[in-house]
Design a protein around this motif. Structure first.
Motif, PDB file in Angstrom:
ATOM      1  N   GLU A   1     -17.786   1.823  -4.568  1.00  0.00           N
ATOM      2  CA  GLU A   1     -16.802   0.758  -4.391  1.00  0.00           C
ATOM      3  C   GLU A   1     -15.480   1.323  -3.885  1.00  0.00           C
ATOM      4  N   SER A   2     -15.092   2.471  -4.410  1.00  0.00           N
ATOM      5  CA  SER A   2     -13.853   3.118  -3.966  1.00  0.00           C
ATOM      6  C   SER A   2     -13.960   3.555  -2.514  1.00  0.00           C
ATOM      7  N   GLU A   3     -15.112   4.082  -2.139  1.00  0.00           N
ATOM      8  CA  GLU A   3     -15.292   4.533  -0.760  1.00  0.00           C
ATOM      9  C   GLU A   3     -15.293   3.364   0.209  1.00  0.00           C
ATOM     10  N   ALA A   4     -15.816   2.221  -0.218  1.00  0.00           N
ATOM     11  CA  ALA A   4     -15.797   1.037   0.643  1.00  0.00           C
ATOM     12  C   ALA A   4     -14.363   0.575   0.902  1.00  0.00           C
ATOM     13  N   LEU A   5     -13.536   0.602  -0.131  1.00  0.00           N
ATOM     14  CA  LEU A   5     -12.125   0.255   0.042  1.00  0.00           C
ATOM     15  C   LEU A   5     -11.401   1.323   0.848  1.00  0.00           C
ATOM     16  N   ASP A   6     -11.709   2.578   0.573  1.00  0.00           N
ATOM     17  CA  ASP A   6     -11.124   3.691   1.323  1.00  0.00           C
ATOM     18  C   ASP A   6     -11.356   3.496   2.817  1.00  0.00           C
TER      19      ASP A   6
ATOM     20  N   ALA B   1      -0.123  10.593   2.046  1.00  0.00           N
ATOM     21  CA  ALA B   1       0.013  11.231   0.736  1.00  0.00           C
ATOM     22  C   ALA B   1      -0.534  10.331  -0.358  1.00  0.00           C
ATOM     23  N   LEU B   2      -0.272   9.033  -0.264  1.00  0.00           N
ATOM     24  CA  LEU B   2      -0.789   8.086  -1.243  1.00  0.00           C
ATOM     25  C   LEU B   2      -2.312   8.063  -1.218  1.00  0.00           C
ATOM     26  N   LEU B   3      -2.881   8.015  -0.028  1.00  0.00           N
ATOM     27  CA  LEU B   3      -4.329   7.981   0.098  1.00  0.00           C
ATOM     28  C   LEU B   3      -4.955   9.252  -0.475  1.00  0.00           C
ATOM     29  N   ALA B   4      -4.351  10.387  -0.183  1.00  0.00           N
ATOM     30  CA  ALA B   4      -4.867  11.655  -0.701  1.00  0.00           C
ATOM     31  C   ALA B   4      -4.770  11.698  -2.220  1.00  0.00           C
ATOM     32  N   ARG B   5      -3.677  11.177  -2.777  1.00  0.00           N
ATOM     33  CA  ARG B   5      -3.506  11.178  -4.229  1.00  0.00           C
ATOM     34  C   ARG B   5      -4.530  10.272  -4.897  1.00  0.00           C
ATOM     35  N   TRP B   6      -4.793   9.119  -4.291  1.00  0.00           N
ATOM     36  CA  TRP B   6      -5.806   8.221  -4.847  1.00  0.00           C
ATOM     37  C   TRP B   6      -7.182   8.877  -4.826  1.00  0.00           C
ATOM     38  N   ARG B   7      -7.499   9.560  -3.739  1.00  0.00           N
ATOM     39  CA  ARG B   7      -8.801  10.211  -3.636  1.00  0.00           C
ATOM     40  C   ARG B   7      -8.974  11.287  -4.697  1.00  0.00           C
TER      41      ARG B   7
ATOM     42  N   TRP C   1     -12.726  -3.405  -7.042  1.00  0.00           N
ATOM     43  CA  TRP C   1     -13.269  -4.486  -6.228  1.00  0.00           C
ATOM     44  C   TRP C   1     -12.239  -5.602  -6.052  1.00  0.00           C
ATOM     45  N   ALA C   2     -11.544  -5.967  -7.126  1.00  0.00           N
ATOM     46  CA  ALA C   2     -10.595  -7.078  -7.070  1.00  0.00           C
ATOM     47  C   ALA C   2      -9.408  -6.758  -6.164  1.00  0.00           C
TER      48      ALA C   2
END
Length: 276
Positions: free
Chosen positions: A23-28, A107-113, A153-154
């Motif tokens: 689910e995280s990868e789909a949003l990513d 940076a935000l995207l990398a931190r979330w990952r 998902w939400a």
């Protein structure tokens, strides 16, 4: 059988973490290619851009990871953080989202990952029967993974709405629907109403055309319809009147307008006839 990407996790938790990762990868994939203007797009949540949505997920993942890895530090840090924010008259969720949204998108995207991988590792290491502290009721590792999947998902739906993207529903919705059913009593109490004492049968059509059911087959109160619609309802991403859900019985009919799968105040929800 454990998921090879989650070494050592019990089977149920391994499956949940694998679905959370998917689910995280789909949003990513929705946000990875956005330019700065894309990250700055408004989403249906008032005052929240795409960046705010991802920042909120990263913020919550960080807190979840701390709760799983070091419960005592979580309690200490949460008390300190809430005390400081309360003294400043600030809302912790809004502050967490705003702080992250101010970062450079990369940076935000990398931190979330990084944060979501650390969370998976921390949950994998948790004993299955131990309840972890949280901002709401304590929960076991499997429940925390389910809650993270629901939120991913939400908030992913908010991002998709902002981008005009249509997401294909998957079997992962079963986790969201399950949480929506389990929180029936909470949905009433958070609105100051007594929790119902009668069972409700929930019958949903899965994305593959199969059937997902909860509650006794002979229950007088019933809810039925597409699983996607039910998940949009319990995450308050669509107005009840815009969904193909049928309710039979007083409790079921009263439940649908107030249903929510997440802890905390219900919020305003979506306006009828509009996704944004």
């Amino acid at each position: 059988m454990t998921d090879p990407n989650v070494p050592g996790a019990p089977p149920v938790l391994a499956g949940l973490l694998a679905d959370l990762r998917a689910e995280s990868e789909a949003l990513d994939a929705l946000v990875a290619g956005l330019d700065p203007d894309g990250w700055a797009l408004d989403t249906p949540a008032p005052g929240w851009t795409v960046a705010h949505q991802i920042a909120h997920l990263a913020w919550t993942d960080d807190w979840s990871e701390l709760a799983a890895r070091d419960p005592e530090s979580f309690v200490t840090e949460l008390r300190r953080s809430l005390g400081e924010l309360s003294a400043a008259g600030a809302d912790p969720i809004e502050e967490g989202a705003a702080h992250g949204a101010a970062e450079e998108p990369a940076a935000l995207l990398a931190r979330w990952r990084v944060g979501r991988e650390r969370l998976a590792a921390a949950l994998t290491a948790c004993p299955a029967d131990v309840r972890l502290p949280w901002m709401g009721p304590p929960m076991k590792a499997a429940s925390m993974a389910t809650a993270r999947l629901m939120e991913t998902w939400a908030h992913g739906q908010d991002v998709a709405d902002a981008l005009g993207a249509v997401r294909e529903p998957t079997a992962r919705l079963r986790h969201v629907a399950h949480l929506g059913v389990r929180t029936l009593g909470f949905a009433f109490t958070v609105h100051g109403l007594p929790a119902p004492q009668v069972p409700v049968r929930v019958e949903l059509t899965a994305p593959d055309g199969g059937s997902w059911t909860w509650g006794p087959a002979g229950a007088a109160d019933r809810v039925s319809g597409p699983a996607l619609d039910f998940c949009l309802l319990v995450t308050r991403r669509r107005h009840r009147d815009d969904l193909a859900l049928t309710a039979v019985g007083g409790v079921a009919t009263s439940w649908l307008p107030i249903a929510q799968a997440f802890a905390g105040p219900p919020g305003k929800g979506r306006e009828k006839g509009s996704s944004l």
